[in-house]
Design a protein around this motif. Structure first.
Motif, PDB file in Angstrom:
ATOM      1  N   GLN A 154       4.381 -34.133 -18.121  1.00 12.87           N
ATOM      2  CA  GLN A 154       4.820 -33.535 -16.868  1.00 12.87           C
ATOM      3  C   GLN A 154       4.119 -32.190 -16.634  1.00 12.87           C
ATOM      4  N   SER A 156       4.095 -29.045 -14.856  1.00 17.53           N
ATOM      5  CA  SER A 156       5.173 -28.369 -14.138  1.00 17.53           C
ATOM      6  C   SER A 156       4.806 -26.925 -13.808  1.00 17.53           C
ATOM      7  N   THR A 160      10.495 -25.895 -11.975  1.00 15.00           N
ATOM      8  CA  THR A 160      10.497 -26.959 -12.975  1.00 15.00           C
ATOM      9  C   THR A 160       9.990 -26.456 -14.318  1.00 15.00           C
ATOM     10  N   TRP A 161       8.976 -25.599 -14.310  1.00 11.66           N
ATOM     11  CA  TRP A 161       8.489 -25.004 -15.562  1.00 11.66           C
ATOM     12  C   TRP A 161       9.565 -24.110 -16.170  1.00 11.66           C
ATOM     13  N   HIS A 164      11.905 -26.413 -17.878  1.00 15.29           N
ATOM     14  CA  HIS A 164      11.308 -26.912 -19.112  1.00 15.29           C
ATOM     15  C   HIS A 164      11.364 -25.858 -20.220  1.00 15.29           C
ATOM     16  N   TRP A 233       5.128 -30.738 -21.535  1.00  9.17           N
ATOM     17  CA  TRP A 233       5.615 -30.042 -20.345  1.00  9.17           C
ATOM     18  C   TRP A 233       4.788 -28.787 -20.108  1.00  9.17           C
ATOM     19  N   SER A 267       6.137 -32.963 -11.188  1.00  8.70           N
ATOM     20  CA  SER A 267       7.330 -33.082 -11.999  1.00  8.70           C
ATOM     21  C   SER A 267       8.595 -33.000 -11.158  1.00  8.70           C
ATOM     22  N   ASP A 268       8.484 -32.409  -9.954  1.00 12.34           N
ATOM     23  CA  ASP A 268       9.662 -32.293  -9.099  1.00 12.34           C
ATOM     24  C   ASP A 268      10.064 -33.642  -8.501  1.00 12.34           C
TER      25      ASP A 268
END
Length: 357
Positions: A154, A156, A160-161, A164, A233, A267-268
Protein backbone atom coordinates in the motif's frame (compact mmCIF):
# COMPACT_ATOMS: atom_id res chain seq x y z
CA UNK A 1 -37.56 -9.96 14.28
CA UNK A 2 -35.27 -9.62 17.27
CA UNK A 3 -33.25 -6.43 16.94
CA UNK A 4 -29.70 -6.59 18.29
CA UNK A 5 -28.68 -3.45 20.21
CA UNK A 6 -25.08 -2.66 19.26
CA UNK A 7 -22.43 -0.04 19.94
CA UNK A 8 -19.36 0.56 17.77
CA UNK A 9 -15.98 1.26 19.36
CA UNK A 10 -13.72 3.25 17.05
CA UNK A 11 -14.94 5.56 14.28
CA UNK A 12 -12.05 5.37 11.81
CA UNK A 13 -12.20 3.70 8.39
CA UNK A 14 -13.35 0.28 9.59
CA UNK A 15 -15.53 1.56 12.43
CA UNK A 16 -17.36 3.90 10.06
CA UNK A 17 -17.88 1.07 7.56
CA UNK A 18 -19.41 -1.19 10.19
CA UNK A 19 -21.49 1.64 11.64
CA UNK A 20 -22.86 2.32 8.14
CA UNK A 21 -23.80 -1.37 7.94
CA UNK A 22 -25.66 -1.21 11.25
CA UNK A 23 -27.32 2.01 10.13
CA UNK A 24 -28.86 0.20 7.14
CA UNK A 25 -29.56 -3.28 8.57
CA UNK A 26 -32.98 -3.72 10.15
CA UNK A 27 -31.60 -6.60 12.22
CA UNK A 28 -29.59 -4.15 14.34
CA UNK A 29 -30.23 -1.03 16.39
CA UNK A 30 -27.12 1.14 16.51
CA UNK A 31 -27.20 2.74 19.96
CA UNK A 32 -23.99 4.75 19.99
CA UNK A 33 -20.39 5.12 18.90
CA UNK A 34 -17.38 5.23 21.22
CA UNK A 35 -14.44 7.34 20.09
CA UNK A 36 -12.09 9.82 21.73
CA UNK A 37 -12.79 12.21 18.83
CA UNK A 38 -16.30 13.63 18.93
CA UNK A 39 -15.64 15.22 15.53
CA UNK A 40 -15.28 11.74 14.01
CA UNK A 41 -18.72 10.72 15.26
CA UNK A 42 -20.17 14.07 14.17
CA UNK A 43 -18.75 13.51 10.67
CA UNK A 44 -20.26 10.01 10.58
CA UNK A 45 -23.66 11.30 11.66
CA UNK A 46 -23.53 13.94 8.95
CA UNK A 47 -22.61 11.33 6.31
CA UNK A 48 -25.64 9.15 7.12
CA UNK A 49 -28.00 11.95 8.18
CA UNK A 50 -28.09 10.36 11.63
CA UNK A 51 -27.95 11.39 15.25
CA UNK A 52 -26.11 8.54 16.95
CA UNK A 53 -24.86 9.29 20.44
CA UNK A 54 -21.17 9.88 20.97
CA UNK A 55 -19.42 8.27 23.94
CA UNK A 56 -15.86 9.09 24.89
CA UNK A 57 -15.69 6.24 27.41
CA UNK A 58 -16.36 2.54 26.77
CA UNK A 59 -17.52 1.75 30.33
CA UNK A 60 -20.03 4.59 30.23
CA UNK A 61 -21.41 3.33 26.91
CA UNK A 62 -21.77 -0.22 28.23
CA UNK A 63 -23.56 0.83 31.41
CA UNK A 64 -25.83 3.38 29.75
CA UNK A 65 -26.80 1.41 26.63
CA UNK A 66 -26.52 -2.17 27.95
CA UNK A 67 -26.01 -3.44 24.39
CA UNK A 68 -26.48 -6.98 23.13
CA UNK A 69 -23.33 -6.70 20.99
CA UNK A 70 -20.21 -4.60 20.64
CA UNK A 71 -18.23 -3.99 17.43
CA UNK A 72 -14.55 -3.34 18.17
CA UNK A 73 -12.84 -1.41 15.37
CA UNK A 74 -9.85 0.12 17.18
CA UNK A 75 -6.10 -0.45 16.90
CA UNK A 76 -5.09 -4.13 17.31
CA UNK A 77 -3.29 -3.76 20.64
CA UNK A 78 -6.62 -2.73 22.26
CA UNK A 79 -8.71 -5.59 20.87
CA UNK A 80 -8.14 -8.12 23.64
CA UNK A 81 -8.96 -5.79 26.55
CA UNK A 82 -12.07 -4.36 24.88
CA UNK A 83 -13.33 -7.77 23.74
CA UNK A 84 -12.93 -9.44 27.13
CA UNK A 85 -14.60 -6.49 28.90
CA UNK A 86 -17.55 -6.66 26.50
CA UNK A 87 -17.86 -10.45 26.87
CA UNK A 88 -17.73 -10.27 30.66
CA UNK A 89 -20.40 -7.56 30.55
CA UNK A 90 -22.61 -10.06 28.70
CA UNK A 91 -22.24 -8.84 25.11
CA UNK A 92 -21.59 -10.69 21.90
CA UNK A 93 -18.58 -9.31 20.04
CA UNK A 94 -17.53 -8.44 16.54
CA UNK A 95 -13.81 -7.62 16.55
CA UNK A 96 -11.74 -6.46 13.62
CA UNK A 97 -8.76 -8.61 12.71
CA UNK A 98 -6.44 -9.56 14.22
CA UNK A 99 -8.27 -10.79 17.31
CA UNK A 100 -5.33 -9.62 19.46
CA UNK A 101 -1.72 -8.48 19.05
CA UNK A 102 -0.51 -11.71 20.73
CA UNK A 103 -1.39 -15.39 20.42
CA UNK A 104 -1.90 -15.62 24.18
CA UNK A 105 -4.29 -12.67 24.04
CA UNK A 106 -6.26 -14.26 21.20
CA UNK A 107 -6.60 -17.46 23.21
CA UNK A 108 -7.80 -15.50 26.23
CA UNK A 109 -10.54 -13.91 24.11
CA UNK A 110 -11.59 -17.35 22.86
CA UNK A 111 -11.69 -18.71 26.42
CA UNK A 112 -13.65 -15.69 27.64
CA UNK A 113 -16.25 -16.19 24.89
CA UNK A 114 -16.60 -19.84 25.86
CA UNK A 115 -16.85 -19.09 29.60
CA UNK A 116 -19.55 -16.45 29.06
CA UNK A 117 -21.36 -18.40 26.30
CA UNK A 118 -21.15 -15.48 23.89
CA UNK A 119 -20.46 -15.23 20.17
CA UNK A 120 -17.26 -13.72 18.78
CA UNK A 121 -16.91 -12.99 15.06
CA UNK A 122 -13.51 -11.84 13.82
CA UNK A 123 -13.39 -9.46 10.84
CA UNK A 124 -12.01 -11.79 8.18
CA UNK A 125 -13.87 -9.96 5.46
CA UNK A 126 -12.68 -12.22 2.61
CA UNK A 127 -14.59 -15.15 4.15
CA UNK A 128 -17.80 -13.33 3.21
CA UNK A 129 -16.79 -12.44 -0.35
CA UNK A 130 -18.38 -14.82 -2.92
CA UNK A 131 -15.51 -14.40 -5.36
CA UNK A 132 -12.86 -15.24 -2.76
CA UNK A 133 -14.92 -18.28 -1.79
CA UNK A 134 -14.86 -19.27 -5.48
CA UNK A 135 -11.09 -18.65 -5.64
CA UNK A 136 -10.57 -21.02 -2.71
CA UNK A 137 -12.91 -23.60 -4.28
CA UNK A 138 -11.03 -23.46 -7.60
CA UNK A 139 -7.69 -23.82 -5.83
CA UNK A 140 -8.80 -27.17 -4.44
CA UNK A 141 -9.15 -28.52 -8.00
CA UNK A 142 -5.46 -27.91 -8.80
CA UNK A 143 -4.03 -30.90 -6.93
CA UNK A 144 -1.37 -30.95 -4.22
CA UNK A 145 0.98 -29.46 -3.26
CA UNK A 146 -0.08 -25.88 -3.82
CA UNK A 147 2.14 -22.84 -4.29
CA UNK A 148 0.33 -19.71 -3.08
CA UNK A 149 1.63 -16.23 -3.96
CA UNK A 150 -0.10 -13.20 -2.45
CA UNK A 151 0.68 -9.61 -1.56
CA UNK A 152 -0.90 -6.27 -0.73
CA UNK A 153 1.54 -3.37 -0.83
CA UNK A 154 0.00 0.00 0.00
CA UNK A 155 1.54 3.25 -1.21
CA UNK A 156 0.18 5.69 1.37
CA UNK A 157 0.37 9.40 2.13
CA UNK A 158 -1.34 12.05 4.26
CA UNK A 159 -4.04 10.60 6.54
CA UNK A 160 -3.52 7.00 5.40
CA UNK A 161 0.23 7.13 6.09
CA UNK A 162 -0.55 8.59 9.52
CA UNK A 163 -2.87 5.63 10.16
CA UNK A 164 -0.22 3.18 8.99
CA UNK A 165 2.36 4.75 11.32
CA UNK A 166 -0.07 4.36 14.22
CA UNK A 167 -0.71 0.73 13.27
CA UNK A 168 3.04 0.08 13.34
CA UNK A 169 2.97 0.77 17.08
CA UNK A 170 0.95 -2.43 17.43
CA UNK A 171 1.81 -4.75 14.53
CA UNK A 172 3.84 -5.01 11.32
CA UNK A 173 2.16 -5.14 7.88
CA UNK A 174 2.83 -8.88 7.51
CA UNK A 175 0.81 -9.48 10.68
CA UNK A 176 -1.95 -6.88 10.37
CA UNK A 177 -2.66 -7.59 6.69
CA UNK A 178 -1.15 -11.06 6.55
CA UNK A 179 -3.71 -12.79 8.75
CA UNK A 180 -6.30 -12.36 5.96
CA UNK A 181 -4.22 -14.15 3.36
CA UNK A 182 -2.76 -16.75 5.71
CA UNK A 183 -6.37 -17.62 6.54
CA UNK A 184 -7.04 -18.01 2.80
CA UNK A 185 -3.97 -20.26 2.43
CA UNK A 186 -5.12 -22.44 5.33
CA UNK A 187 -8.54 -22.82 3.68
CA UNK A 188 -6.93 -23.71 0.35
CA UNK A 189 -4.63 -26.39 1.73
CA UNK A 190 -6.76 -27.66 4.64
CA UNK A 191 -3.40 -28.72 6.10
CA UNK A 192 -1.43 -27.86 9.21
CA UNK A 193 1.39 -25.30 8.93
CA UNK A 194 4.74 -26.76 9.99
CA UNK A 195 7.31 -23.97 9.62
CA UNK A 196 7.45 -20.24 8.96
CA UNK A 197 10.17 -17.77 8.02
CA UNK A 198 10.11 -14.02 7.55
CA UNK A 199 12.20 -11.01 6.58
CA UNK A 200 11.46 -7.33 7.07
CA UNK A 201 12.88 -3.86 6.47
CA UNK A 202 12.59 -0.34 7.90
CA UNK A 203 12.05 2.05 5.00
CA UNK A 204 11.28 5.32 6.78
CA UNK A 205 12.90 7.62 9.32
CA UNK A 206 9.40 8.61 10.43
CA UNK A 207 8.94 5.34 12.34
CA UNK A 208 10.82 4.03 15.37
CA UNK A 209 14.16 2.32 14.90
CA UNK A 210 12.60 -0.97 16.01
CA UNK A 211 9.69 -0.67 13.53
CA UNK A 212 9.51 -2.35 10.13
CA UNK A 213 7.04 -1.13 7.50
CA UNK A 214 7.84 -3.82 4.90
CA UNK A 215 7.98 -7.58 5.22
CA UNK A 216 7.67 -10.99 3.56
CA UNK A 217 6.75 -14.35 5.00
CA UNK A 218 6.98 -17.92 3.78
CA UNK A 219 5.00 -20.78 5.28
CA UNK A 220 5.21 -24.53 4.60
CA UNK A 221 2.30 -26.88 5.24
CA UNK A 222 2.17 -30.53 6.24
CA UNK A 223 1.00 -31.57 2.75
CA UNK A 224 4.04 -29.96 1.07
CA UNK A 225 2.17 -26.79 0.05
CA UNK A 226 4.00 -23.51 0.42
CA UNK A 227 2.79 -19.92 0.66
CA UNK A 228 4.41 -16.51 0.22
CA UNK A 229 3.02 -13.19 1.38
CA UNK A 230 4.41 -9.65 1.04
CA UNK A 231 3.13 -6.40 2.56
CA UNK A 232 4.45 -2.87 2.89
CA UNK A 233 3.07 0.52 3.91
CA UNK A 234 4.23 4.03 3.18
CA UNK A 235 4.89 6.79 0.64
CA UNK A 236 7.91 4.91 -0.74
CA UNK A 237 6.07 1.73 -1.71
CA UNK A 238 6.03 0.63 -5.35
CA UNK A 239 2.70 0.29 -7.13
CA UNK A 240 4.14 -2.25 -9.55
CA UNK A 241 2.60 -5.69 -8.91
CA UNK A 242 1.10 -4.44 -5.67
CA UNK A 243 -1.87 -6.81 -5.93
CA UNK A 244 -0.82 -10.44 -6.56
CA UNK A 245 -3.25 -13.27 -5.81
CA UNK A 246 -2.00 -16.47 -7.40
CA UNK A 247 -2.24 -20.20 -6.62
CA UNK A 248 -0.42 -22.95 -8.54
CA UNK A 249 -0.82 -26.73 -8.38
CA UNK A 250 0.16 -29.77 -10.48
CA UNK A 251 -3.03 -29.44 -12.54
CA UNK A 252 -2.66 -25.73 -13.32
CA UNK A 253 -3.09 -22.34 -11.71
CA UNK A 254 -5.71 -19.79 -10.75
CA UNK A 255 -5.13 -16.04 -10.59
CA UNK A 256 -7.29 -13.14 -9.52
CA UNK A 257 -7.20 -10.56 -12.32
CA UNK A 258 -8.55 -7.33 -10.81
CA UNK A 259 -7.65 -4.96 -13.62
CA UNK A 260 -9.85 -2.06 -12.48
CA UNK A 261 -8.76 -2.36 -8.85
CA UNK A 262 -5.14 -2.53 -9.94
CA UNK A 263 -5.54 0.68 -11.92
CA UNK A 264 -6.49 2.55 -8.72
CA UNK A 265 -3.45 2.09 -6.51
CA UNK A 266 -4.53 4.52 -3.79
CA UNK A 267 -4.52 3.11 -0.28
CA UNK A 268 -7.56 5.30 0.41
CA UNK A 269 -9.61 3.16 -1.98
CA UNK A 270 -10.51 0.35 0.43
CA UNK A 271 -12.73 -1.30 -2.20
CA UNK A 272 -9.63 -2.13 -4.27
CA UNK A 273 -8.32 -4.39 -1.47
CA UNK A 274 -11.16 -6.90 -1.89
CA UNK A 275 -12.01 -6.64 -5.60
CA UNK A 276 -11.57 -9.75 -7.74
CA UNK A 277 -13.50 -8.95 -10.97
CA UNK A 278 -12.46 -12.23 -12.62
CA UNK A 279 -10.43 -15.39 -12.04
CA UNK A 280 -8.23 -16.90 -14.75
CA UNK A 281 -8.05 -20.69 -14.53
CA UNK A 282 -5.19 -22.30 -16.45
CA UNK A 283 -4.99 -26.09 -17.08
CA UNK A 284 -1.56 -27.74 -17.25
CA UNK A 285 -2.61 -30.84 -19.26
CA UNK A 286 -0.76 -31.25 -22.59
CA UNK A 287 -1.95 -33.15 -25.66
CA UNK A 288 0.04 -35.67 -27.72
CA UNK A 289 1.78 -32.81 -29.54
CA UNK A 290 2.91 -31.23 -26.29
CA UNK A 291 0.47 -28.35 -26.64
CA UNK A 292 -2.01 -27.28 -24.00
CA UNK A 293 -5.06 -29.52 -24.25
CA UNK A 294 -7.49 -26.94 -22.85
CA UNK A 295 -7.84 -23.20 -23.23
CA UNK A 296 -7.73 -20.99 -20.16
CA UNK A 297 -11.08 -20.36 -18.51
CA UNK A 298 -12.26 -16.96 -17.32
CA UNK A 299 -14.58 -16.95 -14.32
CA UNK A 300 -16.43 -13.63 -14.09
CA UNK A 301 -17.42 -12.52 -10.62
CA UNK A 302 -20.84 -10.99 -11.05
CA UNK A 303 -21.55 -10.71 -7.32
CA UNK A 304 -18.85 -8.17 -6.42
CA UNK A 305 -19.84 -6.49 -3.14
CA UNK A 306 -18.43 -3.13 -2.14
CA UNK A 307 -16.40 -2.85 1.06
CA UNK A 308 -19.44 -1.54 2.96
CA UNK A 309 -21.61 -4.36 1.60
CA UNK A 310 -19.03 -6.88 2.80
CA UNK A 311 -19.13 -5.31 6.25
CA UNK A 312 -22.91 -5.74 6.20
CA UNK A 313 -22.48 -9.43 5.32
CA UNK A 314 -20.11 -9.84 8.26
CA UNK A 315 -22.69 -8.32 10.58
CA UNK A 316 -25.45 -10.56 9.24
CA UNK A 317 -23.13 -13.51 9.95
CA UNK A 318 -22.89 -12.27 13.54
CA UNK A 319 -26.66 -11.76 13.72
CA UNK A 320 -27.38 -15.29 12.50
CA UNK A 321 -24.85 -16.75 14.93
CA UNK A 322 -26.62 -14.98 17.80
CA UNK A 323 -30.23 -15.77 16.91
CA UNK A 324 -29.50 -19.37 15.79
CA UNK A 325 -26.92 -20.05 18.54
CA UNK A 326 -24.33 -21.17 15.95
CA UNK A 327 -21.14 -22.81 17.18
CA UNK A 328 -18.28 -20.43 16.34
CA UNK A 329 -15.54 -22.48 18.02
CA UNK A 330 -13.81 -23.30 14.73
CA UNK A 331 -14.17 -19.71 13.50
CA UNK A 332 -12.30 -18.40 16.55
CA UNK A 333 -9.71 -21.19 16.39
CA UNK A 334 -8.98 -20.33 12.75
CA UNK A 335 -8.44 -16.69 13.77
CA UNK A 336 -6.02 -17.76 16.52
CA UNK A 337 -4.21 -20.09 14.11
CA UNK A 338 -3.67 -17.51 11.34
CA UNK A 339 -2.45 -14.98 13.91
CA UNK A 340 0.01 -17.54 15.31
CA UNK A 341 1.48 -18.10 11.84
CA UNK A 342 1.79 -14.36 11.15
CA UNK A 343 3.44 -13.67 14.50
CA UNK A 344 5.82 -16.59 13.93
CA UNK A 345 6.90 -14.90 10.69
CA UNK A 346 7.47 -11.69 12.63
CA UNK A 347 9.59 -13.57 15.17
CA UNK A 348 11.60 -15.13 12.35
CA UNK A 349 12.21 -11.70 10.81
CA UNK A 350 13.56 -10.42 14.13
CA UNK A 351 15.74 -13.43 14.97
CA UNK A 352 16.77 -14.58 11.49
CA UNK A 353 15.68 -18.11 12.38
CA UNK A 354 12.96 -20.35 10.94
CA UNK A 355 10.13 -20.96 13.40
CA UNK A 356 8.78 -24.51 13.63
CA UNK A 357 5.14 -24.72 14.62
Amino acid sequence: MKKIKVIVVGCGNMGSSHARAYNKLEEFELCGIVDARKEAVDAFNQSVNGNYKHFSDFDTALNEVKPDAVAICTYPDTHEALATKALEFGCHVFVEKPISSTVEGARRVAECAKKNNKKVVVGYILRHHPSWKKFIEVSKSLGKPLVMRMNLNQQSSERTWATHKNLLNALTPIVDCGVHYIDVMCQMTEAKPVRVSGISARLSNEIGEDKRNYGQLQVEFEDGSIGWYEAGWGPMMSTNAFFVKDVIGPKGCASICADKASSDKSSDNIDSHTKTEKIRLHHSELDSDGKFANADEWIDNADEPTHDELCAREQLYLYNAIVNDSDLTQHIQDAVNSLAIALAADESAKTGKTVYL
